[in-house]
Design a protein around this motif. Structure first.
Motif, mmCIF file in Angstrom:
data_model
loop_
_atom_site.group_PDB
_atom_site.id
_atom_site.type_symbol
_atom_site.label_atom_id
_atom_site.label_comp_id
_atom_site.label_asym_id
_atom_site.label_seq_id
_atom_site.Cartn_x
_atom_site.Cartn_y
_atom_site.Cartn_z
ATOM 1 N N ALA A 1 -15.670 -69.115 -116.954
ATOM 2 C CA ALA A 1 -15.773 -70.390 -117.665
ATOM 3 C C ALA A 1 -14.467 -70.702 -118.391
ATOM 4 O O ALA A 1 -13.984 -71.831 -118.362
ATOM 5 C CB ALA A 1 -16.937 -70.365 -118.645
ATOM 6 N N ALA A 2 -13.882 -69.693 -119.041
ATOM 7 C CA ALA A 2 -12.620 -69.900 -119.749
ATOM 8 C C ALA A 2 -11.504 -70.237 -118.769
ATOM 9 O O ALA A 2 -10.676 -71.115 -119.029
ATOM 10 C CB ALA A 2 -12.258 -68.660 -120.564
ATOM 11 N N ALA A 3 -11.472 -69.567 -117.629
ATOM 12 C CA ALA A 3 -10.452 -69.847 -116.626
ATOM 13 C C ALA A 3 -10.619 -71.264 -116.080
ATOM 14 O O ALA A 3 -9.633 -71.974 -115.871
ATOM 15 C CB ALA A 3 -10.532 -68.831 -115.492
ATOM 16 N N GLY A 4 -11.864 -71.685 -115.871
ATOM 17 C CA GLY A 4 -12.116 -73.048 -115.400
ATOM 18 C C GLY A 4 -11.665 -74.080 -116.412
ATOM 19 O O GLY A 4 -11.061 -75.092 -116.060
ATOM 20 N N ASN B 1 -8.432 -77.139 -131.193
ATOM 21 C CA ASN B 1 -9.213 -76.402 -132.195
ATOM 22 C C ASN B 1 -10.708 -76.596 -131.985
ATOM 23 O O ASN B 1 -11.489 -75.647 -132.099
ATOM 24 C CB ASN B 1 -8.817 -76.825 -133.605
ATOM 25 N N ALA B 2 -11.117 -77.822 -131.666
ATOM 26 C CA ALA B 2 -12.534 -78.092 -131.425
ATOM 27 C C ALA B 2 -13.026 -77.360 -130.182
ATOM 28 O O ALA B 2 -14.132 -76.801 -130.175
ATOM 29 C CB ALA B 2 -12.772 -79.594 -131.284
ATOM 30 N N LYS C 1 -24.983 -64.055 -128.781
ATOM 31 C CA LYS C 1 -25.123 -63.192 -129.957
ATOM 32 C C LYS C 1 -25.915 -61.950 -129.552
ATOM 33 O O LYS C 1 -26.775 -62.001 -128.676
ATOM 34 C CB LYS C 1 -25.864 -63.922 -131.081
ATOM 35 N N THR C 2 -25.610 -60.846 -130.198
ATOM 36 C CA THR C 2 -26.319 -59.598 -129.962
ATOM 37 C C THR C 2 -26.999 -59.180 -131.249
ATOM 38 O O THR C 2 -26.371 -59.181 -132.312
ATOM 39 C CB THR C 2 -25.344 -58.488 -129.520
ATOM 40 N N MET D 1 -16.115 -72.948 -127.942
ATOM 41 C CA MET D 1 -16.189 -71.766 -127.089
ATOM 42 C C MET D 1 -16.663 -70.551 -127.894
ATOM 43 O O MET D 1 -17.496 -69.777 -127.435
ATOM 44 C CB MET D 1 -14.825 -71.472 -126.466
ATOM 45 N N GLN D 2 -16.151 -70.420 -129.112
ATOM 46 C CA GLN D 2 -16.563 -69.299 -129.968
ATOM 47 C C GLN D 2 -18.045 -69.402 -130.321
ATOM 48 O O GLN D 2 -18.750 -68.403 -130.351
ATOM 49 C CB GLN D 2 -15.736 -69.265 -131.253
#
Length: 116
Positions: A14-17, A88-89, A100-101, A94-95
């Motif tokens: 997803a990040a690469a895309g 930044n947004a 969550k674990t 993304m963050q």
């Protein structure tokens, strides 16, 4: 464990895309669309100045005038601010979308859970 590995691989894809989309502009020698964070990072200053000069001419400013110089400066600063805000947004989004674990430990009759 296996599910966690698959989720991490999906996050990497997803990040690469997302990076490919951001860098996919096709104008000039820089990467990305004009005004994007990638464009500012990779496009030579002279090409950036030409881009903003053309925008100011389209607004009706006359080349070589102090008003034109001010317009170019304002457009550049404004565009950089918008690009930074978008980056930044996107990073914050993304963050926030990361899974969550939650880990729970039981000590007698007490259960303590931590989410990270």
């Amino acid at each position: 464990m296996q599910g966690e590995i698959i989720m991490r691989k999906n996050n990497i894809f997803a990040a690469a895309g997302a990076a490919a989309i951001l860098l996919s502009g096709c104008s000039g020698s820089g990467l990305g669309m004009p005004g994007s964070p990638a464009w500012f990072a990779t496009t030579p200053q002279a090409e950036q100045a030409t881009y903003f000069r053309n925008r100011c001419v389209s607004y009706g400013f006359e080349p070589g005038t102090p008003a034109m110089a001010q317009c170019i400066q304002n457009e550049s600063i404004s565009s950089r601010g918008r690009a930074s805000a978008r980056a930044n947004a996107a990073f914050a989004n993304m963050q926030n979308s990361q899974p969550k674990t939650t880990t729970c430990n039981r000590f007698g009759n007490t259960v303590n859970c931590t989410t990270f």
